[in-house]
Design a protein around this motif. Structure first.
Motif, PDB file in Angstrom:
ATOM      1  N   PRO A 135      29.872 -19.883  11.982  1.00 22.70           N
ATOM      2  CA  PRO A 135      29.210 -21.006  11.306  1.00 22.70           C
ATOM      3  C   PRO A 135      27.957 -21.434  12.072  1.00 22.70           C
ATOM      4  O   PRO A 135      27.970 -21.523  13.299  1.00 22.70           O
ATOM      5  CB  PRO A 135      30.264 -22.124  11.347  1.00 22.70           C
ATOM      6  N   ARG A 136      26.896 -21.674  11.350  1.00 23.56           N
ATOM      7  CA  ARG A 136      25.643 -22.084  11.987  1.00 23.56           C
ATOM      8  C   ARG A 136      25.808 -23.430  12.706  1.00 23.56           C
ATOM      9  O   ARG A 136      25.198 -23.663  13.747  1.00 23.56           O
ATOM     10  CB  ARG A 136      24.528 -22.172  10.937  1.00 23.56           C
ATOM     11  N   THR A 137      26.662 -24.295  12.173  1.00 22.88           N
ATOM     12  CA  THR A 137      26.877 -25.597  12.810  1.00 22.88           C
ATOM     13  C   THR A 137      27.501 -25.439  14.183  1.00 22.88           C
ATOM     14  O   THR A 137      27.235 -26.233  15.082  1.00 22.88           O
ATOM     15  CB  THR A 137      27.771 -26.485  11.917  1.00 22.88           C
ATOM     16  N   LEU A 138      28.330 -24.421  14.370  1.00 23.80           N
ATOM     17  CA  LEU A 138      28.910 -24.137  15.690  1.00 23.80           C
ATOM     18  C   LEU A 138      27.792 -23.812  16.675  1.00 23.80           C
ATOM     19  O   LEU A 138      27.829 -24.252  17.828  1.00 23.80           O
ATOM     20  CB  LEU A 138      29.899 -22.973  15.594  1.00 23.80           C
ATOM     21  N   ALA A 139      26.788 -23.059  16.230  1.00 19.07           N
ATOM     22  CA  ALA A 139      25.646 -22.735  17.084  1.00 19.07           C
ATOM     23  C   ALA A 139      24.881 -23.997  17.472  1.00 19.07           C
ATOM     24  O   ALA A 139      24.523 -24.183  18.640  1.00 19.07           O
ATOM     25  CB  ALA A 139      24.717 -21.761  16.364  1.00 19.07           C
ATOM     26  N   TYR A 140      24.655 -24.883  16.511  1.00 24.25           N
ATOM     27  CA  TYR A 140      23.917 -26.120  16.805  1.00 24.25           C
ATOM     28  C   TYR A 140      24.708 -27.028  17.744  1.00 24.25           C
ATOM     29  O   TYR A 140      24.131 -27.683  18.620  1.00 24.25           O
ATOM     30  CB  TYR A 140      23.569 -26.856  15.511  1.00 24.25           C
ATOM     31  N   LEU A 141      26.029 -27.063  17.576  1.00 27.07           N
ATOM     32  CA  LEU A 141      26.871 -27.845  18.487  1.00 27.07           C
ATOM     33  C   LEU A 141      26.794 -27.260  19.893  1.00 27.07           C
ATOM     34  O   LEU A 141      26.753 -28.003  20.880  1.00 27.07           O
ATOM     35  CB  LEU A 141      28.314 -27.869  17.978  1.00 27.07           C
ATOM     36  N   GLY A 142      26.750 -25.929  19.991  1.00 29.51           N
ATOM     37  CA  GLY A 142      26.607 -25.279  21.292  1.00 29.51           C
ATOM     38  C   GLY A 142      25.279 -25.604  21.947  1.00 29.51           C
ATOM     39  O   GLY A 142      25.202 -25.802  23.166  1.00 29.51           O
ATOM     40  N   ILE A 143      24.215 -25.661  21.150  1.00 25.80           N
ATOM     41  CA  ILE A 143      22.907 -26.023  21.695  1.00 25.80           C
ATOM     42  C   ILE A 143      22.933 -27.453  22.230  1.00 25.80           C
ATOM     43  O   ILE A 143      22.436 -27.725  23.332  1.00 25.80           O
ATOM     44  CB  ILE A 143      21.801 -25.845  20.629  1.00 25.80           C
ATOM     45  N   LEU A 144      23.546 -28.362  21.473  1.00 23.24           N
ATOM     46  CA  LEU A 144      23.676 -29.747  21.951  1.00 23.24           C
ATOM     47  C   LEU A 144      24.476 -29.798  23.246  1.00 23.24           C
ATOM     48  O   LEU A 144      24.099 -30.481  24.201  1.00 23.24           O
ATOM     49  CB  LEU A 144      24.344 -30.611  20.869  1.00 23.24           C
ATOM     50  N   SER A 145      25.577 -29.060  23.295  1.00 25.51           N
ATOM     51  CA  SER A 145      26.412 -29.022  24.493  1.00 25.51           C
ATOM     52  C   SER A 145      25.627 -28.497  25.685  1.00 25.51           C
ATOM     53  O   SER A 145      25.712 -29.047  26.791  1.00 25.51           O
ATOM     54  CB  SER A 145      27.650 -28.150  24.240  1.00 25.51           C
ATOM     55  N   SER A 146      24.850 -27.439  25.476  1.00 25.99           N
ATOM     56  CA  SER A 146      24.076 -26.861  26.581  1.00 25.99           C
ATOM     57  C   SER A 146      23.036 -27.847  27.100  1.00 25.99           C
ATOM     58  O   SER A 146      22.831 -27.961  28.311  1.00 25.99           O
ATOM     59  CB  SER A 146      23.431 -25.548  26.154  1.00 25.99           C
ATOM     60  N   ILE A 147      22.390 -28.571  26.201  1.00 23.49           N
ATOM     61  CA  ILE A 147      21.391 -29.568  26.620  1.00 23.49           C
ATOM     62  C   ILE A 147      22.053 -30.676  27.429  1.00 23.49           C
ATOM     63  O   ILE A 147      21.554 -31.079  28.481  1.00 23.49           O
ATOM     64  CB  ILE A 147      20.648 -30.139  25.390  1.00 23.49           C
ATOM     65  N   LEU A 148      23.211 -31.152  26.962  1.00 21.71           N
ATOM     66  CA  LEU A 148      23.927 -32.209  27.685  1.00 21.71           C
ATOM     67  C   LEU A 148      24.341 -31.733  29.074  1.00 21.71           C
ATOM     68  O   LEU A 148      24.245 -32.489  30.050  1.00 21.71           O
ATOM     69  CB  LEU A 148      25.147 -32.663  26.889  1.00 21.71           C
ATOM     70  N   MET A 149      24.794 -30.477  29.184  1.00 24.41           N
ATOM     71  CA  MET A 149      25.201 -29.954  30.495  1.00 24.41           C
ATOM     72  C   MET A 149      24.016 -29.845  31.450  1.00 24.41           C
ATOM     73  O   MET A 149      24.133 -30.187  32.634  1.00 24.41           O
ATOM     74  CB  MET A 149      25.884 -28.586  30.331  1.00 24.41           C
ATOM     75  N   ILE A 150      22.890 -29.382  30.951  1.00 25.50           N
ATOM     76  CA  ILE A 150      21.717 -29.247  31.811  1.00 25.50           C
ATOM     77  C   ILE A 150      21.219 -30.627  32.249  1.00 25.50           C
ATOM     78  O   ILE A 150      20.860 -30.829  33.416  1.00 25.50           O
ATOM     79  CB  ILE A 150      20.620 -28.425  31.105  1.00 25.50           C
ATOM     80  N   VAL A 151      21.244 -31.596  31.339  1.00 28.26           N
ATOM     81  CA  VAL A 151      20.865 -32.973  31.694  1.00 28.26           C
ATOM     82  C   VAL A 151      21.820 -33.535  32.743  1.00 28.26           C
ATOM     83  O   VAL A 151      21.402 -34.192  33.707  1.00 28.26           O
ATOM     84  CB  VAL A 151      20.823 -33.869  30.433  1.00 28.26           C
ATOM     85  N   LEU A 152      23.118 -33.255  32.582  1.00 27.84           N
ATOM     86  CA  LEU A 152      24.107 -33.710  33.572  1.00 27.84           C
ATOM     87  C   LEU A 152      23.822 -33.118  34.949  1.00 27.84           C
ATOM     88  O   LEU A 152      23.868 -33.828  35.960  1.00 27.84           O
ATOM     89  CB  LEU A 152      25.514 -33.293  33.136  1.00 27.84           C
ATOM     90  N   TYR A 153      23.549 -31.819  34.986  1.00 32.59           N
ATOM     91  CA  TYR A 153      23.248 -31.196  36.278  1.00 32.59           C
ATOM     92  C   TYR A 153      22.005 -31.819  36.904  1.00 32.59           C
ATOM     93  O   TYR A 153      22.014 -32.187  38.087  1.00 32.59           O
ATOM     94  CB  TYR A 153      23.070 -29.677  36.137  1.00 32.59           C
ATOM     95  N   LEU A 154      20.934 -31.936  36.127  1.00 29.75           N
ATOM     96  CA  LEU A 154      19.696 -32.501  36.675  1.00 29.75           C
ATOM     97  C   LEU A 154      19.896 -33.948  37.100  1.00 29.75           C
ATOM     98  O   LEU A 154      19.354 -34.384  38.124  1.00 29.75           O
ATOM     99  CB  LEU A 154      18.573 -32.388  35.640  1.00 29.75           C
ATOM    100  N   GLY A 155      20.685 -34.696  36.322  1.00 33.98           N
ATOM    101  CA  GLY A 155      20.980 -36.079  36.689  1.00 33.98           C
ATOM    102  C   GLY A 155      21.722 -36.166  38.005  1.00 33.98           C
ATOM    103  O   GLY A 155      21.389 -36.983  38.878  1.00 33.98           O
ATOM    104  N   ARG A 156      22.739 -35.319  38.192  1.00 37.22           N
ATOM    105  CA  ARG A 156      23.510 -35.323  39.438  1.00 37.22           C
ATOM    106  C   ARG A 156      22.666 -34.830  40.610  1.00 37.22           C
ATOM    107  O   ARG A 156      22.859 -35.254  41.744  1.00 37.22           O
ATOM    108  CB  ARG A 156      24.768 -34.446  39.300  1.00 37.22           C
ATOM    109  N   LEU A 157      21.720 -33.949  40.334  1.00 39.86           N
ATOM    110  CA  LEU A 157      20.874 -33.411  41.391  1.00 39.86           C
ATOM    111  C   LEU A 157      19.808 -34.417  41.815  1.00 39.86           C
ATOM    112  O   LEU A 157      19.559 -34.614  43.005  1.00 39.86           O
ATOM    113  CB  LEU A 157      20.195 -32.124  40.909  1.00 39.86           C
ATOM    114  N   ILE A 158      19.181 -35.086  40.837  1.00 42.39           N
ATOM    115  CA  ILE A 158      18.030 -35.952  41.127  1.00 42.39           C
ATOM    116  C   ILE A 158      18.432 -37.408  41.318  1.00 42.39           C
ATOM    117  O   ILE A 158      18.040 -38.056  42.284  1.00 42.39           O
ATOM    118  CB  ILE A 158      16.988 -35.822  39.999  1.00 42.39           C
TER     119      ILE A 158
END
Length: 198
Positions: A135-158
């Protein structure tokens, strides 16, 4: 016809989603070092089968990018499992002295758990948008998840401050909703559908 590995991977993805949700409860609500370490370790181990099955399905879409996504995803999953195992050993047998201000030596500030995992999931999700088996929506949910994870890492780092909204909002969204939902949906999809590329 569905292979036994796909069924196994589907169940592993479901359990990884549940484990991720329980990790969020243990870490944020219960503040239990023991339970959060256990669920972090289990989630990392369980996700390896799910990511391998996803790679098998997506390698026909673009083999090079699918392999890169798998390598990033497996590195992150095993890093999370090792991080959880390290924390679990400390929770079960606390060392005489421990400096909590130092980053985890295996997964500093969530480099693997959030940063590399986010990059791997971003690649997988991009490939999902080009594959009709999912499902294409699964892909979009994965993109949202990846963005949130990268923001979390950068937040914890900075930022470092765990109570900062830059960390709290993505952590709540990712931990309680987005990541568990993505893995559970992936598991159900792996168990219900078969690849058209076979």
């Amino acid at each position: 016809m569905k292979t036994s590995f796909e069924k196994f991977a589907g169940w592993s993805a479901l359990l990884a989603g549940i484990s991720g949700f329980l990790y969020a409860i243990a870490f944020i609500v219960l503040r239990s070092d023991l339970l959060s370490a256990l669920f972090l370790m289990l989630g990392g181990l369980l996700s390896t089968a799910a990511l391998t099955a996803l790679y098998q399905r997506l390698r026909g879409t673009d083999g090079g990018f699918a392999l890169l996504a798998l390598l990033l995803g497996l590195s992150a999953a095993l890093g999370s499992a090792i991080h959880g195992g390290y924390d679990l050993s400390n929770a079960l047998h606390p060392p005489a002295t421990i400096n909590v201000d130092l980053p985890n030596p295996i997964d500093p500030r969530g480099l693997l758990t959030f940063g590399i995992a986010g990059l791997g999931l971003l690649l997988f999700s991009w490939l999902l948008t080009q594959n009709m088996d999912f499902p294409r929506t699964l892909a979009y949910l994965g993109i949202l998840s990846s963005i949130l994870m990268i923001v979390l890492y950068l937040g914890r780092l900075i930022v470092l401050q765990a109570t900062s909204l830059i960390i709290v909002i993505p952590a709540l969204l990712e931990g309680f909703i987005v990541n568990p939902l993505w893995y559970i949906w992936l598991g159900l999809t792996l168990m219900r559908t078969q690849s058209t590329s076979r």
